[in-house]
Scaffold this active site. Sequence first.
Site, PDB file in Angstrom:
ATOM      1  N   ASN A   7      42.183  36.889  58.426  1.00 17.38           N
ATOM      2  CA  ASN A   7      41.796  37.318  57.076  1.00 17.38           C
ATOM      3  C   ASN A   7      40.951  38.579  57.213  1.00 17.38           C
ATOM      4  O   ASN A   7      39.750  38.518  57.438  1.00 17.38           O
ATOM      5  CB  ASN A   7      40.997  36.191  56.405  1.00 17.38           C
ATOM      6  CG  ASN A   7      40.533  36.545  55.008  1.00 17.38           C
ATOM      7  OD1 ASN A   7      40.728  37.666  54.539  1.00 17.38           O
ATOM      8  ND2 ASN A   7      39.907  35.607  54.336  1.00 17.38           N
ATOM      9  N   ARG A  90      46.395  37.253  55.720  1.00 12.29           N
ATOM     10  CA  ARG A  90      46.070  37.405  54.303  1.00 12.29           C
ATOM     11  C   ARG A  90      46.338  38.853  53.888  1.00 12.29           C
ATOM     12  O   ARG A  90      45.885  39.794  54.547  1.00 12.29           O
ATOM     13  CB  ARG A  90      44.601  37.096  54.084  1.00 12.29           C
ATOM     14  CG  ARG A  90      44.173  37.363  52.667  1.00 12.29           C
ATOM     15  CD  ARG A  90      42.671  37.489  52.546  1.00 12.29           C
ATOM     16  NE  ARG A  90      42.309  37.841  51.187  1.00 12.29           N
ATOM     17  CZ  ARG A  90      41.210  38.495  50.858  1.00 12.29           C
ATOM     18  NH1 ARG A  90      40.361  38.877  51.796  1.00 12.29           N
ATOM     19  NH2 ARG A  90      40.951  38.775  49.604  1.00 12.29           N
ATOM     20  N   HIS A 180      42.334  38.074  45.475  1.00 13.25           N
ATOM     21  CA  HIS A 180      41.602  36.871  45.886  1.00 13.25           C
ATOM     22  C   HIS A 180      42.256  35.583  45.375  1.00 13.25           C
ATOM     23  O   HIS A 180      41.607  34.547  45.265  1.00 13.25           O
ATOM     24  CB  HIS A 180      40.144  36.868  45.371  1.00 13.25           C
ATOM     25  CG  HIS A 180      39.294  37.976  45.884  1.00 13.25           C
ATOM     26  ND1 HIS A 180      38.410  38.671  45.089  1.00 13.25           N
ATOM     27  CD2 HIS A 180      39.187  38.514  47.129  1.00 13.25           C
ATOM     28  CE1 HIS A 180      37.798  39.595  45.804  1.00 13.25           C
ATOM     29  NE2 HIS A 180      38.244  39.532  47.046  1.00 13.25           N
ATOM     30  N   GLY A 210      32.037  38.551  46.854  1.00 10.52           N
ATOM     31  CA  GLY A 210      31.859  38.979  48.236  1.00 10.52           C
ATOM     32  C   GLY A 210      31.734  40.488  48.258  1.00 10.52           C
ATOM     33  O   GLY A 210      31.339  41.088  47.253  1.00 10.52           O
ATOM     34  N   GLY A 212      34.130  42.402  48.151  1.00 13.16           N
ATOM     35  CA  GLY A 212      34.980  42.584  46.970  1.00 13.16           C
ATOM     36  C   GLY A 212      34.761  41.366  46.096  1.00 13.16           C
ATOM     37  O   GLY A 212      34.634  40.264  46.616  1.00 13.16           O
ATOM     38  N   ARG A 241      32.821  49.623  45.528  1.00 11.14           N
ATOM     39  CA  ARG A 241      33.784  49.945  44.465  1.00 11.14           C
ATOM     40  C   ARG A 241      33.111  49.971  43.100  1.00 11.14           C
ATOM     41  O   ARG A 241      32.287  49.099  42.798  1.00 11.14           O
ATOM     42  CB  ARG A 241      34.916  48.908  44.445  1.00 11.14           C
ATOM     43  CG  ARG A 241      35.876  49.069  45.583  1.00 11.14           C
ATOM     44  CD  ARG A 241      36.844  47.908  45.658  1.00 11.14           C
ATOM     45  NE  ARG A 241      36.595  47.122  46.849  1.00 11.14           N
ATOM     46  CZ  ARG A 241      37.142  45.954  47.127  1.00 11.14           C
ATOM     47  NH1 ARG A 241      37.988  45.414  46.266  1.00 11.14           N
ATOM     48  NH2 ARG A 241      36.858  45.308  48.223  1.00 11.14           N
ATOM     49  N   ASP A 283      25.585  46.003  51.299  1.00 11.36           N
ATOM     50  CA  ASP A 283      25.359  44.616  51.695  1.00 11.36           C
ATOM     51  C   ASP A 283      24.245  43.992  50.850  1.00 11.36           C
ATOM     52  O   ASP A 283      23.143  44.531  50.774  1.00 11.36           O
ATOM     53  CB  ASP A 283      24.991  44.575  53.187  1.00 11.36           C
ATOM     54  CG  ASP A 283      25.049  43.173  53.750  1.00 11.36           C
ATOM     55  OD1 ASP A 283      24.245  42.318  53.326  1.00 11.36           O
ATOM     56  OD2 ASP A 283      25.912  42.932  54.615  1.00 11.36           O
ATOM     57  N   ARG A 285      22.421  41.461  51.347  1.00 11.06           N
ATOM     58  CA  ARG A 285      21.200  41.079  52.064  1.00 11.06           C
ATOM     59  C   ARG A 285      20.232  42.256  52.095  1.00 11.06           C
ATOM     60  O   ARG A 285      19.030  42.091  51.893  1.00 11.06           O
ATOM     61  CB  ARG A 285      21.540  40.619  53.487  1.00 11.06           C
ATOM     62  CG  ARG A 285      22.183  39.249  53.505  1.00 11.06           C
ATOM     63  CD  ARG A 285      22.815  38.937  54.830  1.00 11.06           C
ATOM     64  NE  ARG A 285      24.066  39.669  55.002  1.00 11.06           N
ATOM     65  CZ  ARG A 285      25.001  39.350  55.892  1.00 11.06           C
ATOM     66  NH1 ARG A 285      24.817  38.347  56.705  1.00 11.06           N
ATOM     67  NH2 ARG A 285      26.123  40.034  55.966  1.00 11.06           N
ATOM     68  N   GLY A 331      30.955  35.328  50.279  1.00 12.01           N
ATOM     69  CA  GLY A 331      29.685  35.718  50.908  1.00 12.01           C
ATOM     70  C   GLY A 331      28.484  35.693  49.985  1.00 12.01           C
ATOM     71  O   GLY A 331      27.472  35.046  50.288  1.00 12.01           O
ATOM     72  N   GLU A 334      28.186  32.171  47.870  1.00 13.94           N
ATOM     73  CA  GLU A 334      27.720  31.022  48.654  1.00 13.94           C
ATOM     74  C   GLU A 334      26.295  31.194  49.175  1.00 13.94           C
ATOM     75  O   GLU A 334      25.653  30.215  49.536  1.00 13.94           O
ATOM     76  CB  GLU A 334      28.666  30.791  49.846  1.00 13.94           C
ATOM     77  CG  GLU A 334      30.050  30.332  49.432  1.00 13.94           C
ATOM     78  CD  GLU A 334      31.057  30.360  50.586  1.00 13.94           C
ATOM     79  OE1 GLU A 334      30.665  30.086  51.728  1.00 13.94           O
ATOM     80  OE2 GLU A 334      32.232  30.668  50.318  1.00 13.94           O
ATOM     81  N   GLU A 386      40.261  30.198  52.280  1.00 14.77           N
ATOM     82  CA  GLU A 386      41.533  30.907  52.145  1.00 14.77           C
ATOM     83  C   GLU A 386      42.395  30.656  53.377  1.00 14.77           C
ATOM     84  O   GLU A 386      43.618  30.596  53.302  1.00 14.77           O
ATOM     85  CB  GLU A 386      41.273  32.400  51.993  1.00 14.77           C
ATOM     86  CG  GLU A 386      40.591  32.750  50.686  1.00 14.77           C
ATOM     87  CD  GLU A 386      39.954  34.133  50.700  1.00 14.77           C
ATOM     88  OE1 GLU A 386      40.501  35.022  50.063  1.00 14.77           O
ATOM     89  OE2 GLU A 386      38.908  34.305  51.342  1.00 14.77           O
TER      90      GLU A 386
HETATM   91  P1  ADP Z   1      34.489  40.469  52.247  1.00 18.19           P
HETATM   92  O1  ADP Z   1      35.261  39.322  52.875  1.00 18.19           O
HETATM   93  O2  ADP Z   1      35.048  40.949  50.956  1.00 18.19           O
HETATM   94  O3  ADP Z   1      34.174  41.590  53.202  1.00 18.19           O
HETATM   95  P2  ADP Z   1      32.294  38.487  52.106  1.00 18.19           P
HETATM   96  O4  ADP Z   1      32.849  37.402  51.278  1.00 18.19           O
HETATM   97  O5  ADP Z   1      32.131  38.247  53.568  1.00 18.19           O
HETATM   98  O6  ADP Z   1      33.052  39.878  51.849  1.00 18.19           O
HETATM   99  O7  ADP Z   1      30.848  38.859  51.478  1.00 18.19           O
HETATM  100  C1  ADP Z   1      30.029  39.820  52.022  1.00 18.19           C
HETATM  101  C2  ADP Z   1      28.752  39.877  51.173  1.00 18.19           C
HETATM  102  O8  ADP Z   1      28.095  38.593  51.192  1.00 18.19           O
HETATM  103  C3  ADP Z   1      27.751  40.892  51.669  1.00 18.19           C
HETATM  104  O9  ADP Z   1      27.270  41.654  50.558  1.00 18.19           O
HETATM  105  C4  ADP Z   1      26.615  40.036  52.208  1.00 18.19           C
HETATM  106  O10 ADP Z   1      25.382  40.624  52.005  1.00 18.19           O
HETATM  107  C5  ADP Z   1      26.691  38.785  51.367  1.00 18.19           C
HETATM  108  N1  ADP Z   1      25.959  37.717  52.056  1.00 18.19           N
HETATM  109  C6  ADP Z   1      24.749  37.239  51.698  1.00 18.19           C
HETATM  110  N2  ADP Z   1      24.300  36.299  52.542  1.00 18.19           N
HETATM  111  C7  ADP Z   1      25.245  36.150  53.487  1.00 18.19           C
HETATM  112  C8  ADP Z   1      25.351  35.321  54.651  1.00 18.19           C
HETATM  113  N3  ADP Z   1      24.424  34.450  55.000  1.00 18.19           N
HETATM  114  N4  ADP Z   1      26.477  35.449  55.385  1.00 18.19           N
HETATM  115  C9  ADP Z   1      27.449  36.343  55.044  1.00 18.19           C
HETATM  116  N5  ADP Z   1      27.383  37.143  53.940  1.00 18.19           N
HETATM  117  C10 ADP Z   1      26.297  37.058  53.172  1.00 18.19           C
END
Ligand code: ADP
Length: 398
Positions: A7, A90, A180, A210, A212, A241, A283, A285, A331, A334, A386
């Site tokens: 993925n 994916r 998604h 996430g 996206g 985006r 990000d 975080r 991300g 959750e 997924e």
């Molecule tokens: P994608 O698969 O579209 O790249 P994700 O679903 O992995 O994205 O999400 C990434 C986002 O989730 C980031 O902005 C990240 O900061 C946020 N996030 C927050 N806390 C966490 C964590 N503990 N682990 C992973 N991502 C996190």
Amino acid sequence: MKILVINAGSSSLKYQLFDMETEKVLAKGGCERIGISGSLLKAKGNGAEKVYEQDMPNHKIAIKLVLDALLDGEIGVIKSMTEIDAVGHRVVASGEYFKKATLVTPDVMKTLEEKTFELGPLHNPAAATGVRACMEVMPGKPMVLVFDSSFHSTMPPKAFLYGIDYDDYKKYSVRKYGAHGTSHKYVSQEAAKFLGKKAEELKIVTCHLGNGSSITAVDGGKCIDTSMGFTPLAGVLMGTRSGDIDASAVEFLARKKGMSHADTVTYLNKKCGVAGVSGVSSDFRDLCAGAEAGNERCSLALDMFAYQTKKFVGAYAAAMGGLDCIVFTAGIGENTPTVRADVCHGLEFLGVRFDDKANEAKNDGSIRVLSTKDSKVAVLVIPTNEELVIARETAELL
Ligand code: ADP
């Protein structure tokens, strides 16, 4: 039968190796921060975990690292690549070229690379790179593309059409496809199971938040609308985006900045979103840390994200004529309590009673309830899977 699922997201690459007889995950892991500093692979197998801190400038290098981890003397779960029966990939955007899971052939790769990149400029090249890298390391192994947009194929024309000349829609297939879908399908089905109801009885808004992000209205188990559009650029603002924006503002910006059409779309995909608004990071975080330290533009980016997400929840409750459940996943969904709280606070008029204490509990990977007992609307955090949906569809096709 063992199926490897890849993925490849815009900044991440997750994988799982499934034993399909038991649907047990033999090994799993993920590469984070691909293309940005501090990239690493966290890999699990044999009950152990190993972290590989290594530069990953692109997805090809990430996949090579994943395959090395599967063969690793310590955490590896296979002795040779021949143990893997097939790889399911994916893919975000299918346009009208692919309606269901598809076995990779040279013609399929040609269509994927020549026709669909413009529909999913951030994801489809990553997916195609993943397929080609796997084909190099595992020649002759069946590769299957599983498309995100399949779950959105139940949208009615009033939801998927744009207000453009109908003949142009027919001629160029310009319409909303969504993305998604695999995740929205999985979490909406899990929500129904968790609530002990049939999917047909429920009106659910699924928020896949996430790097996206997309929000989907699932009425009676079927997608009736979703926030992403012709490409995954539409909907709420995301990591890099812009999300929805007036087309005239796009033309105006292009003129002012002297950008070509293609450069403008790249700008909207890669230089905007919360990264552009905050000027700090894509990000969440980093944004949360920035907001905590008093950075106003980080706070603004977070506010915009929650506000726009909340508006889709309200709009979809109206579109479905009710709301039984809100699901947060991916991300941010959750792992970021402030976003969930900002989306749900103020939705009391819809029957949402949000449990702030439950919201702050640490993510333990299980399904969590964020609504109080007397809430008419269940608010759930459901870790998306997924990969399992992709593994099932890959195995079915074989
Ligand atoms: P994608 O698969 O579209 O790249 P994700 O679903 O992995 O994205 O999400 C990434 C986002 O989730 C980031 O902005 C990240 O900061 C946020 N996030 C927050 N806390 C966490 C964590 N503990 N682990 C992973 N991502 C996190």
